[in-house]
Design an enzyme around this catalytic site. Structure first.
Site, PDB file in Angstrom:
ATOM      1  CG  HIS A 141      -1.719   1.230   1.389  1.00 46.22           C
ATOM      2  ND1 HIS A 141      -2.911   1.383   0.708  1.00 46.22           N
ATOM      3  CD2 HIS A 141      -1.528   2.378   2.085  1.00 46.22           C
ATOM      4  CE1 HIS A 141      -3.421   2.555   0.984  1.00 46.22           C
ATOM      5  NE2 HIS A 141      -2.602   3.183   1.817  1.00 46.22           N
ATOM      6  CG  ASP A 150     -12.030   4.777   5.872  1.00 47.86           C
ATOM      7  OD1 ASP A 150     -11.538   5.533   6.728  1.00 47.86           O
ATOM      8  OD2 ASP A 150     -11.722   4.840   4.665  1.00 47.86           O
ATOM      9  NE  ARG A 193     -10.080  11.376   9.398  1.00 49.43           N
ATOM     10  CZ  ARG A 193      -9.219  10.584   8.764  1.00 49.43           C
ATOM     11  NH1 ARG A 193      -9.617   9.429   8.273  1.00 49.43           N
ATOM     12  NH2 ARG A 193      -7.966  10.929   8.629  1.00 49.43           N
ATOM     13  CB  SER A 224      -8.563   5.971   7.652  1.00 44.36           C
ATOM     14  OG  SER A 224      -8.849   6.068   6.297  1.00 44.36           O
ATOM     15  CE  LYS A 244      -9.118   3.267   3.469  1.00 43.11           C
ATOM     16  NZ  LYS A 244      -9.196   4.654   3.130  1.00 43.11           N
TER      17      LYS A 244
END
Ligand code: URA
Length: 428
Positions: free
Chosen positions: A82, A161, A168, A183, A187
């Site tokens: 990621h 999320d 947010r 967050s 995921k």
């Protein structure tokens, strides 16, 4: 238990319990807690923080708010990477097939770009015919067959999320390390991989502007993933300058192909090798990091990684027999002074690419896959007056604002000091 007491507790800098955090997430997702109450708690978290235990509990509560992708029908070690988001960051397009060529299983869900940063799914969608949505069975069968599939995020993955991030975004509560960590990790963990590497970008074009905050975020994410039973590590990499030579969807796919042919830019190639080698070693595929690195380099040279990429494109319906097209209008940006390129501001380049059509300001905007920037001089390169720095491709009328933005992104000086590309490795 009620939400007002929970807000007051965090306002008064107290630690929240598991029951309180679970109550907040489940009652917010089912609509019993109002947006104004959730925003108030988010602001209290932003100001007063959460410790590792609270953040792990928050991540788990978010993770369990929707579907969790079950990859148990895939045989072998399931790995994932990621990136926290960058400019010219096409690393997934290189690392995913590299890992697959080593026999690791890459069942990857990727996102779209927003703002000045790009997203893997947008890049893949520029390939004619390429399908970024597959059924669950197609996805699993493809990974079992060829070790690799990349699709967009599907189904009801982490609804908490989706709701919290939207809130947010409009309440000034994005920039909180525990909120960002929960967050991202909720995921990632919901996507099902067992072994994960997080590429935490640091610098002008990244979310984290300083090494200190990037280390804090990376440490927290690694601890959360480990606490939840996955193998996780993080690599902090510089995003002061764009990665590689191209920014923009089709241009980046072309560059990824070139890199998979062993002819890529040095920075992009070396980050891709390091991420792949560290992940393969963490997954237990090799006895040492050195052996992992050797095999990764070999598969980049012998065409095995390229072959994995081409197999994935075909399996997902894509047709990639030649370079993807660039936009019809082309402008050169040339140097006004002589010297050496000392830096290229990645935020400005990312913003300019977006204005050329390569990115979106809002989730609903259409992107132009063919638009973008090719950088011909990188930090450290010498430059003469009127020599080409970069080329802009767009289907729009080019305005002075974009030209000036790109010109101002290039810093030309008398000397250049090389900064490390890989800043730190964080293991659990
Ligand atoms: N990316 C995410 O997915 N979440 C954040 O909070 C920030 C960046």
């Amino acid at each position: 238990m009620n939400i007002i007491e929970i807000i007051e507790k965090k306002r008064d800098k107290q630690k929240l319990t598991k029951a309180e955090i679970n109550y907040f997430i489940s009652d917010y997702v089912n609509g019993k807690i109002k947006d104004y109450q959730a925003s108030s708690l988010l602001m209290a978290i932003c100001l007063n923080g959460m410790d590792e235990e609270e953040t792990t509990i928050l991540t788990e509560a978010m993770l369990n708010s929707g579907d969790i992708f079950d990859l148990s029908k895939i045989e072998g070690i399931k790995v994932d990477k990621h990136s926290t988001g960058g400019v010219g960051d096409k690393v997934t397009l290189i690392v995913a097939p590299l890992l697959a060529s080593l026999g690791l299983k890459v069942a990857k869900m990727s996102g779209r770009g927003l703002g000045h940063t790009g997203g893997t799914i947008d890049k893949l969608e520029g390939i004619p015919g390429f399908q970024t949505s597959l059924t669950k069975d197609q996805f699993i069968n493809q990974v079992n067959d060829i070790s690799l599939a990349i699709i967009g995020q599907t189904g009801n993955l982490v609804p908490a999320d989706k709701m919290l991030y939207a809130l947010r975004d409009v309440t000034g509560t994005v920039s909180s390390i525990p909120l960002i960590a929960s967050s991202i990790m909720s995921k990632k963990l919901a996507s099902g991989a067992e072994v994960i590497i997080l590429d935490v970008k640091v610098g002008k074009g990244a979310f984290m502007k300083t090494v200190k905050e990037a280390i804090e975020l990376a440490n927290l994410m690694v601890k959360i993933g480990t606490n939840i039973g996955r193998k996780v590590m993080a690599i902090l990499t510089s995003m002061d300058s764009p990665l590689g030579n191209s920014v923009g969807n089709n241009l980046e796919v072309n560059e990824a192909l070139l890199t998979l042919k062993g002819k890529g830019a040095i920075d992009l190639t070396s980050i891709s090798i390091e991420i792949s080698a560290h992940l393969a070693y963490l997954a237990g595929k090799f006895e040492s990091l050195k052996m992992a690195r050797q095999k990764v380099e070999e598969n980049l040279k012998n065409g095995k990684a390229l072959n994995s990429f081409i197999q994935m494109i075909k399996a997902q319906g894509g047709n990639l027999t030649k370079d993807l097209e660039k936009a019809s209008k082309h402008y050169s940006i040339n140097a006004k002074i002589k010297g050496v390129v000392s830096a290229i501001d990645s935020l400005k380049i990312g913003q300019a690419a977006m204005l050329l059509g390569a990115g979106r300001m809002t989730k609903e905007d259409e992107i132009d896959y063919k638009a973008g920037i090719i950088i011909n001089k990188k930090p450290g390169d010498k430059i003469e007056v009127n020599e080409n720095l970069c080329d802009l491709y767009t289907n729009k009328e080019l305005n002075d604002e974009v030209k000036e933005l790109v010109e101002s992104a290039f810093h030309i000086a008398k000397s250049y000091k090389e900064e490390p590309l890989i800043i730190k490795i964080i293991e659990s």
